[in-house]
Design a protein around this motif. Structure first.
Motif, PDB file in Angstrom:
ATOM      1  N   PRO A   1       3.658  22.932   8.930  1.00 18.03           N
ATOM      2  CA  PRO A   1       3.286  24.094   9.754  1.00 18.03           C
ATOM      3  C   PRO A   1       1.975  23.838  10.497  1.00 18.03           C
ATOM      4  O   PRO A   1       1.071  23.177   9.990  1.00 18.03           O
ATOM      5  CB  PRO A   1       3.125  25.223   8.734  1.00 18.03           C
ATOM      6  N   THR A   2       1.887  24.338  11.716  1.00 20.21           N
ATOM      7  CA  THR A   2       0.651  24.226  12.484  1.00 20.21           C
ATOM      8  C   THR A   2      -0.351  25.242  11.951  1.00 20.21           C
ATOM      9  O   THR A   2      -0.009  26.384  11.673  1.00 20.21           O
ATOM     10  CB  THR A   2       0.903  24.483  13.977  1.00 20.21           C
ATOM     11  N   PHE A   3      -1.603  24.833  11.828  1.00 22.39           N
ATOM     12  CA  PHE A   3      -2.637  25.701  11.273  1.00 22.39           C
ATOM     13  C   PHE A   3      -3.314  26.516  12.372  1.00 22.39           C
ATOM     14  O   PHE A   3      -3.554  26.018  13.470  1.00 22.39           O
ATOM     15  CB  PHE A   3      -3.696  24.871  10.542  1.00 22.39           C
ATOM     16  N   ALA A   4      -3.651  27.756  12.057  1.00 20.75           N
ATOM     17  CA  ALA A   4      -4.460  28.555  12.969  1.00 20.75           C
ATOM     18  C   ALA A   4      -5.806  27.853  13.140  1.00 20.75           C
ATOM     19  O   ALA A   4      -6.400  27.383  12.174  1.00 20.75           O
ATOM     20  CB  ALA A   4      -4.660  29.960  12.403  1.00 20.75           C
ATOM     21  N   GLY A   5      -6.265  27.744  14.347  1.00 25.98           N
ATOM     22  CA  GLY A   5      -7.530  27.063  14.605  1.00 25.98           C
ATOM     23  C   GLY A   5      -7.379  25.588  14.868  1.00 25.98           C
ATOM     24  O   GLY A   5      -8.335  24.930  15.303  1.00 25.98           O
ATOM     25  N   GLU A   6      -6.198  25.030  14.616  1.00 30.41           N
ATOM     26  CA  GLU A   6      -6.022  23.587  14.784  1.00 30.41           C
ATOM     27  C   GLU A   6      -6.161  23.168  16.242  1.00 30.41           C
ATOM     28  O   GLU A   6      -6.736  22.117  16.550  1.00 30.41           O
ATOM     29  CB  GLU A   6      -4.664  23.161  14.239  1.00 30.41           C
ATOM     30  N   ALA A   7      -5.631  23.982  17.165  1.00 32.80           N
ATOM     31  CA  ALA A   7      -5.688  23.619  18.581  1.00 32.80           C
ATOM     32  C   ALA A   7      -7.132  23.467  19.048  1.00 32.80           C
ATOM     33  O   ALA A   7      -7.471  22.529  19.778  1.00 32.80           O
ATOM     34  CB  ALA A   7      -4.963  24.664  19.427  1.00 32.80           C
ATOM     35  N   ALA A   8      -8.000  24.384  18.609  1.00 35.68           N
ATOM     36  CA  ALA A   8      -9.414  24.295  18.979  1.00 35.68           C
ATOM     37  C   ALA A   8     -10.054  23.064  18.350  1.00 35.68           C
ATOM     38  O   ALA A   8     -10.872  22.379  18.985  1.00 35.68           O
ATOM     39  CB  ALA A   8     -10.159  25.555  18.548  1.00 35.68           C
ATOM     40  N   GLY A   9      -9.676  22.751  17.099  1.00 36.11           N
ATOM     41  CA  GLY A   9     -10.205  21.555  16.444  1.00 36.11           C
ATOM     42  C   GLY A   9      -9.811  20.285  17.173  1.00 36.11           C
ATOM     43  O   GLY A   9     -10.613  19.357  17.317  1.00 36.11           O
ATOM     44  N   ILE A  10      -8.573  20.239  17.647  1.00 34.44           N
ATOM     45  CA  ILE A  10      -8.111  19.073  18.406  1.00 34.44           C
ATOM     46  C   ILE A  10      -8.884  18.954  19.718  1.00 34.44           C
ATOM     47  O   ILE A  10      -9.294  17.857  20.124  1.00 34.44           O
ATOM     48  CB  ILE A  10      -6.605  19.174  18.679  1.00 34.44           C
ATOM     49  N   GLU A  11      -9.078  20.099  20.385  1.00 33.36           N
ATOM     50  CA  GLU A  11      -9.844  20.089  21.642  1.00 33.36           C
ATOM     51  C   GLU A  11     -11.255  19.573  21.405  1.00 33.36           C
ATOM     52  O   GLU A  11     -11.782  18.767  22.183  1.00 33.36           O
ATOM     53  CB  GLU A  11      -9.880  21.499  22.225  1.00 33.36           C
ATOM     54  N   ASP A  12     -11.876  20.016  20.307  1.00 36.10           N
ATOM     55  CA  ASP A  12     -13.231  19.556  19.988  1.00 36.10           C
ATOM     56  C   ASP A  12     -13.237  18.077  19.630  1.00 36.10           C
ATOM     57  O   ASP A  12     -14.160  17.338  20.011  1.00 36.10           O
ATOM     58  CB  ASP A  12     -13.799  20.374  18.830  1.00 36.10           C
ATOM     59  N   GLY A  13     -12.214  17.628  18.895  1.00 36.66           N
ATOM     60  CA  GLY A  13     -12.124  16.215  18.550  1.00 36.66           C
ATOM     61  C   GLY A  13     -11.958  15.341  19.781  1.00 36.66           C
ATOM     62  O   GLY A  13     -12.584  14.276  19.893  1.00 36.66           O
ATOM     63  N   ALA A  14     -11.111  15.777  20.719  1.00 35.56           N
ATOM     64  CA  ALA A  14     -10.914  15.018  21.953  1.00 35.56           C
ATOM     65  C   ALA A  14     -12.207  14.945  22.753  1.00 35.56           C
ATOM     66  O   ALA A  14     -12.571  13.896  23.305  1.00 35.56           O
ATOM     67  CB  ALA A  14      -9.806  15.657  22.786  1.00 35.56           C
ATOM     68  N   ARG A  15     -12.908  16.065  22.791  1.00 38.65           N
ATOM     69  CA  ARG A  15     -14.188  16.101  23.503  1.00 38.65           C
ATOM     70  C   ARG A  15     -15.179  15.152  22.841  1.00 38.65           C
ATOM     71  O   ARG A  15     -15.947  14.456  23.525  1.00 38.65           O
ATOM     72  CB  ARG A  15     -14.715  17.542  23.476  1.00 38.65           C
TER      73      ARG A  15
END
Length: 311
Positions: free
Chosen positions: A160-174
């Protein structure tokens, strides 16, 4: 009644896991901190609307960081004359609810720096919460319940995808792009920038490794995580480690290794007899205590730690 019991079990499990994975930000006062760098300009991203907080979990000797709205990087550089040009971005765990900043972050970064590696701790965004480790947001409580049910039944195969994961990925990419942009300034080889993620951080590392090329690390370490995306043939090599007694993700590191190998991408897998979900640098007597030395040996064998060539 069975569902209520499962949710209560998940609540207890989460409180323990978050505490085990997390670490003390306040403990940094006893050690020299790194250079803290904001990842975004002020106002560039939306804030949670509540202040960032730190909570000391005395029984675990840990401090958790909640409600992160302003991601940062904390840079730990090797001592003068010891740098080899490699860099590792460390992404701690915490379920995207909290950040386990010390044992899953700065303690590892300092150890990496001792071995000539520039280390950068990523404090990524979390979801909004009360800041009480015993008061878990319902969305994450549901996620934990689903993970535990999946661990017991083996289905569904997808994580399952976690709430907040999308923002974490964006921060990791940055973070990857930021470190690469500052590589020359920091004495880093721009082609030897990796990411080491633990738990939630391991999902960030896996998502970046299988995502857009411009924000892929050059290598990834994934501790007790998993992968959802197809692994492309040009993905970075992966170091994957977990414990056989992981009660949340018992087979996902094996699946990640199989996905890397099926894509023809170099990968190494370590499944330790014990260690649970949340081992770090603190010695426990379990076989998982060996992970850091094995990670370094893997980096060395892949020539990621060779002295940087001067221009």
């Amino acid at each position: 009644m069975m569902m209520i019991g499962r949710i209560n079990a998940a609540l207890g499990k989460l409180a323990m896991i978050v505490a085990v994975v997390a670490a003390g930000h306040t403990a940094l006062s006893a050690q020299e901190p790194g250079m803290v760098i904001p990842l975004y300009e002020e106002g560039e991203i939306a804030a949670l609307g509540v202040p960032e907080t730190q909570v000391r979990v005395e029984e675990m000797g840990e401090t958790l960081i909640f409600n992160v709205s302003n991601p940062t990087l904390e840079l730990f550089r090797p001592a003068e004359g010891t740098a080899n040009g490699a860099a590792v971005i460390v992404a701690p765990g915490g379920g995207f609810v909290a950040i386990g900043y010390e044992q899953g972050g700065t303690a590892i970064a300092r150890r990496l720096a001792e071995h000539g590696i520039a280390a950068v701790v990523l404090k990524y965004r979390t979801i909004q919460s009360s800041g009480d480790p015993q008061d878990i947001p319902k969305v994450h409580l549901d996620e934990m319940s689903a993970l535990m049910a999946r661990a017991q039944s083996g289905t569904p195969e997808a994580i399952p995808t976690f709430a907040g994961e999308a923002a974490g990925i964006e921060d990791g990419a940055r973070a990857v792009r930021f470190v690469r942009d500052h590589a020359v300034q920091w004495g880093i080889d721009p082609e030897r920038i990796g990411m080491l993620g633990l738990s939630a951080g391991a999902f960030i590392a896996a998502d970046l490794a299988t995502g857009p090329v411009e924000s892929r690390p050059d290598f990834v370490g994934m501790l007790y995580g998993g992968v959802r995306n197809r692994v492309p043939a040009d993905a970075p090599p992966g170091f994957i480690a977990a414990a056989a007694d992981d009660e949340l993700l018992p087979m996902d590191s094996v699946r990640a290794f199989a996905a890397w190998r099926a894509a023809g991408v170099p990968a190494e897998l370590h499944i330790y007899d014990s260690g649970g979900h949340g081992f770090d640098l603190r010695p426990t007597g379990a076989t998982s205590d060996a992970w850091f030395d094995q990670f370094l040996f893997w980096l060395s064998a892949r020539e990621m730690l060779a002295p940087q060539k001067s221009n």
